[in-house]
Motif scaffolding. Structure first.
Motif, PDB file in Angstrom:
ATOM      1  N   LEU A 356      -6.832  15.722  28.953  1.00  0.00           N
ATOM      2  CA  LEU A 356      -7.003  15.558  30.397  1.00  0.00           C
ATOM      3  C   LEU A 356      -6.119  16.522  31.178  1.00  0.00           C
ATOM      4  O   LEU A 356      -6.569  17.166  32.138  1.00  0.00           O
ATOM      5  N   GLY A 357      -4.862  16.633  30.801  1.00  0.00           N
ATOM      6  CA  GLY A 357      -3.943  17.516  31.516  1.00  0.00           C
ATOM      7  C   GLY A 357      -4.409  18.954  31.514  1.00  0.00           C
ATOM      8  O   GLY A 357      -4.281  19.665  32.529  1.00  0.00           O
ATOM      9  N   PHE A 358      -4.992  19.410  30.397  1.00  0.00           N
ATOM     10  CA  PHE A 358      -5.483  20.791  30.329  1.00  0.00           C
ATOM     11  C   PHE A 358      -6.677  20.984  31.253  1.00  0.00           C
ATOM     12  O   PHE A 358      -6.836  22.052  31.858  1.00  0.00           O
ATOM     13  N   GLY A 359      -7.527  19.978  31.373  1.00  0.00           N
ATOM     14  CA  GLY A 359      -8.624  20.073  32.331  1.00  0.00           C
ATOM     15  C   GLY A 359      -8.123  20.129  33.758  1.00  0.00           C
ATOM     16  O   GLY A 359      -8.675  20.842  34.606  1.00  0.00           O
ATOM     17  N   LEU A 360      -7.038  19.385  34.039  1.00  0.00           N
ATOM     18  CA  LEU A 360      -6.471  19.378  35.398  1.00  0.00           C
ATOM     19  C   LEU A 360      -5.879  20.729  35.793  1.00  0.00           C
ATOM     20  O   LEU A 360      -5.700  20.989  36.989  1.00  0.00           O
ATOM     21  N   LEU A 361      -5.574  21.578  34.813  1.00  0.00           N
ATOM     22  CA  LEU A 361      -5.083  22.925  35.153  1.00  0.00           C
ATOM     23  C   LEU A 361      -6.088  23.678  36.012  1.00  0.00           C
ATOM     24  O   LEU A 361      -5.707  24.521  36.834  1.00  0.00           O
ATOM     25  N   LEU A 362      -7.361  23.381  35.835  1.00  0.00           N
ATOM     26  CA  LEU A 362      -8.409  24.083  36.598  1.00  0.00           C
ATOM     27  C   LEU A 362      -8.411  23.695  38.073  1.00  0.00           C
ATOM     28  O   LEU A 362      -8.997  24.409  38.890  1.00  0.00           O
ATOM     29  N   LYS A 363      -7.773  22.564  38.415  1.00  0.00           N
ATOM     30  CA  LYS A 363      -7.713  22.156  39.819  1.00  0.00           C
ATOM     31  C   LYS A 363      -7.001  23.189  40.688  1.00  0.00           C
ATOM     32  O   LYS A 363      -7.148  23.185  41.909  1.00  0.00           O
ATOM     33  N   LYS A 364      -6.229  24.050  40.058  1.00  0.00           N
ATOM     34  CA  LYS A 364      -5.553  25.110  40.807  1.00  0.00           C
ATOM     35  C   LYS A 364      -6.550  26.162  41.281  1.00  0.00           C
ATOM     36  O   LYS A 364      -6.291  26.880  42.258  1.00  0.00           O
ATOM     37  N   TYR A 365      -7.690  26.261  40.594  1.00  0.00           N
ATOM     38  CA  TYR A 365      -8.643  27.344  40.868  1.00  0.00           C
ATOM     39  C   TYR A 365      -9.970  26.853  41.430  1.00  0.00           C
ATOM     40  O   TYR A 365     -10.729  27.645  41.995  1.00  0.00           O
ATOM     41  N   GLN A 379      -8.276  32.146  33.796  1.00  0.00           N
ATOM     42  CA  GLN A 379      -7.065  32.035  34.597  1.00  0.00           C
ATOM     43  C   GLN A 379      -6.209  30.851  34.145  1.00  0.00           C
ATOM     44  O   GLN A 379      -4.981  30.954  34.030  1.00  0.00           O
ATOM     45  N   ALA A 380      -6.870  29.725  33.894  1.00  0.00           N
ATOM     46  CA  ALA A 380      -6.151  28.542  33.434  1.00  0.00           C
ATOM     47  C   ALA A 380      -5.520  28.774  32.063  1.00  0.00           C
ATOM     48  O   ALA A 380      -4.384  28.358  31.809  1.00  0.00           O
ATOM     49  N   VAL A 381      -6.271  29.452  31.177  1.00  0.00           N
ATOM     50  CA  VAL A 381      -5.736  29.770  29.850  1.00  0.00           C
ATOM     51  C   VAL A 381      -4.483  30.627  29.972  1.00  0.00           C
ATOM     52  O   VAL A 381      -3.454  30.366  29.336  1.00  0.00           O
ATOM     53  N   ASP A 382      -4.572  31.674  30.786  1.00  0.00           N
ATOM     54  CA  ASP A 382      -3.421  32.576  30.954  1.00  0.00           C
ATOM     55  C   ASP A 382      -2.219  31.860  31.557  1.00  0.00           C
ATOM     56  O   ASP A 382      -1.064  32.187  31.249  1.00  0.00           O
ATOM     57  N   SER A 383      -2.483  30.856  32.412  1.00  0.00           N
ATOM     58  CA  SER A 383      -1.373  30.152  33.073  1.00  0.00           C
ATOM     59  C   SER A 383      -0.609  29.240  32.126  1.00  0.00           C
ATOM     60  O   SER A 383       0.492  28.788  32.459  1.00  0.00           O
ATOM     61  N   THR A 384      -1.185  28.945  30.958  1.00  0.00           N
ATOM     62  CA  THR A 384      -0.516  28.019  30.036  1.00  0.00           C
ATOM     63  C   THR A 384       0.700  28.627  29.349  1.00  0.00           C
ATOM     64  O   THR A 384       1.467  27.911  28.703  1.00  0.00           O
ATOM     65  N   VAL A 385       0.876  29.937  29.473  1.00  0.00           N
ATOM     66  CA  VAL A 385       2.030  30.612  28.873  1.00  0.00           C
ATOM     67  C   VAL A 385       2.925  31.158  29.982  1.00  0.00           C
ATOM     68  O   VAL A 385       2.473  31.964  30.795  1.00  0.00           O
ATOM     69  N   PRO A 386       4.177  30.716  30.077  1.00  0.00           N
ATOM     70  CA  PRO A 386       5.067  31.250  31.113  1.00  0.00           C
ATOM     71  C   PRO A 386       5.391  32.716  30.845  1.00  0.00           C
ATOM     72  O   PRO A 386       5.170  33.226  29.745  1.00  0.00           O
ATOM     73  N   HIS A 387       5.944  33.375  31.858  1.00  0.00           N
ATOM     74  CA  HIS A 387       6.331  34.776  31.688  1.00  0.00           C
ATOM     75  C   HIS A 387       7.358  34.894  30.565  1.00  0.00           C
ATOM     76  O   HIS A 387       8.356  34.173  30.530  1.00  0.00           O
TER      77      HIS A 387
END
Length: 528
Positions: A356-365, A379-387
């Motif tokens: 569920l949490g991974f699906g909620l990442l898309l709420k940003k986009y 975009q959501a995939v790329d956001s899962t890894v910090p700089h």
């Protein structure tokens, strides 16, 4: 969708106040146990100088404690003002250890700190020592409960999502209490506090010795700080290894980012001693590697692989796609709980709720997760890894400082055992004094690695940061951010001023008539 500027400002505000607060915490955690050691020697030997040491270093501890409490209380208000949805979503879980910390540890600590300062003439030696010990236990219990709460954010065990209440709910308090991430964070953090206090006492004692002031007082303080510091520095390094193992078990993305590990290597993985990460090409331009070390630290085995960032992103994409079904099913349950096919919808949710949490990442986009485009999913995939770069270098600077401090304690301890306190050892005292800022720099970098490395999550794998903020205006956050930074800066200036003032006075500030600085001031007052 939530404004990205609002999320970023809220993050900056909490980061700034947390980093300010953590300037005071490590010294508090360590100084109480140094005071216990000094007062224990006083009770056992009856030598007045050890009581004076306890009172003098206790005075500096008290200044630091007062400002630490002030910054900590104001910081906690932000959970309600800036992170209201976070507080609603996980408040039943996150609030429990914080409430216990306030009711048990904080009141215990605050009560006994009053007895510590005002009980010297009212309590026997043994009673006052007991007060000091209980004050130390209270301080460390306070850290324990806060780190249990933070550890749950890093590794959310003992809880599950309830689609009836639309919140995370506690299922097992004891699992949360004995969360391996929380326990590793606690012992590592308090050990870092012990190192901070040891460096603090060692550096100021060295300053007195360089000036030939209150030499016996400084020698005794130096000896205790070197001994306690050596044990603490060894603990930090050993427990840091344990912390690395728990991260490898529960937060593989963070571990891969810290190590700039782009591809999954054959087990056991090598350790990048130093490298130049290139986030655009997803590889290191160059690196100096130590074979096997990362595999042994991260997995405690020679056969288990540590996944690299590229493979982690592949797995995260699968979880995001699964999470889309969980979010879509949850929205159907929330909007139309009496739908004819609700049983099938609930079954779909149960099958995918771990993501569920991974699906909620898309709420940003996108507001409608079910219609997310391939570009938004990427975009959501790329956001899962910090700089990677700031994490990679912050971690290495922190570890480098830890080993330099360990070397200082080793030399200082050997010096106290074998070589005595000869003034020709000025280089050692100068080295100790120069190292005064080192533990604070290392501690701040450690918190940065722990918290920034968790992004894009407030609750790792459960609640994205961008969904956790309050629905307030950007201007409100600008105003509170300015106010907090201004207020905390004034407190920091007050702390530094008072610390320098009493450190310069040294044990003469006790007014006992036994120390040099006091004698100078007394003579000046008589002449005047």
């Amino acid at each position: 969708m939530i404004s990205e500027q609002l999320v970023d400002l809220s993050r900056v505000q909490f980061a700034a106040t947390a980093l300010y607060h953590f300037l005071f915490v490590p010294l508090t955690l360590g100084m109480v146990w140094i005071l216990v050691i000094m007062e224990s020697i006083y009770v056992m030997t009856g030598k007045q100088i050890y009581q004076d040491m306890t009172r003098f270093w206790g005075k500096l501890f008290g200044i630091n404690f007062a400002l630490g409490v002030t910054t900590g209380i104001t910081m906690e208000f932000q959970f309600g003002t800036n992170w209201a949805y976070y507080s609603h979503y996980v408040g039943d879980i996150f609030g429990a250890p914080l409430a216990i910390e306030g009711l048990m540890a904080f009141f215990l600590e605050s009560t006994f700190i009053g007895l510590f300062f005002f009980g010297w003439q009212r309590l026997s030696r043994q009673q006052h020592l007991l007060v000091t010990i209980l004050m130390a236990i209270g301080s460390n219990l306070s850290a324990l409960w806060i780190l249990i709460a933070n550890g749950w954010m890093q590794n959310p065990v003992g809880a599950e999502f309830n689609y009836t209440t639309m919140r995370m709910e506690m299922t097992d308090f004891w699992t949360i209490l004995f969360n391996p991430v929380a326990q590793a964070k606690f012992v590592h953090t308090v050990s870092a506090g012990y190192v901070t206090a040891s460096i603090f006492v060692l550096a100021l004692s060295s300053w007195y010795l360089l000036r030939g002031r209150d030499v016996q007082f400084a020698k005794n303080s130096f000896r205790i700080a070197a001994t306690f510091g050596l044990a603490s520095a060894l603990s930090v390094i050993v427990l840091g290894d344990e912390s690395g193992y728990t991260v490898g078990e529960s937060q593989q993305t963070k571990l891969a980012a810290i190590e700039a590990m782009w591809k999954t290597e054959p087990a056991p993985a090598s350790f990048n001693l130093i490298a130049w990460p290139n986030e655009k090409t997803m590889k290191n331009d160059w690196s100096v590697e130590v074979p096997w070390v990362m595999g042994l630290i991260g997995t405690r085995s020679t056969s288990k692989q540590i996944p690299g960032i590229i493979d982690i992103k592949v797995k995260n994409r699968e979880r995001i796609i699964s999470g889309i079904q969980a979010v879509s099913a949850l929205e159907t349950i929330r909007i139309n709980p009496l739908a004819p096919n609700i049983a099938a919808v609930k079954a779909t949710f149960e099958a995918h709720k771990a993501d569920l949490g991974f699906g909620l990442l898309l709420k940003k986009y996108t507001d409608d997760v079910g219609t997310a485009t391939p570009a938004q999913i990427q975009q959501a995939v790329d956001s899962t890894v910090p700089h990677v770069t700031p994490l990679f270098w912050s971690f290495r600077i922190m570890v480098g400082l830890a080993f330099v401090m360990l070397a200082l304690f080793l030399v200082s301890f050997w010096h106290t055992l074998k070589l005595g306190f000869e003034h020709r050892r000025r280089w050692l005292y100068q080295w100790a004094f120069i190292m005064l800022p080192a533990p604070w720099i290392a501690a701040e970098l450690g918190w940065f690695v722990a918290e920034y490395g968790r992004q894009p999550w407030t609750i790792y794998g459960v609640l994205p940061t961008h969904l956790s903020v309050s629905t307030i205006s950007v201007h409100s956050v600008y105003g509170s951010l300015s106010g907090f930074i201004g207020f905390y800066t004034l407190l920091l200036i007050a702390e530094v001023y008072l610390m320098i003032k009493f450190a310069r006075q040294g044990p003469g500030s006790l007014g006992t008539g036994r120390y040099q600085r006091e004698a100078v001031h007394h003579a000046a007052a008589i002449n005047h």
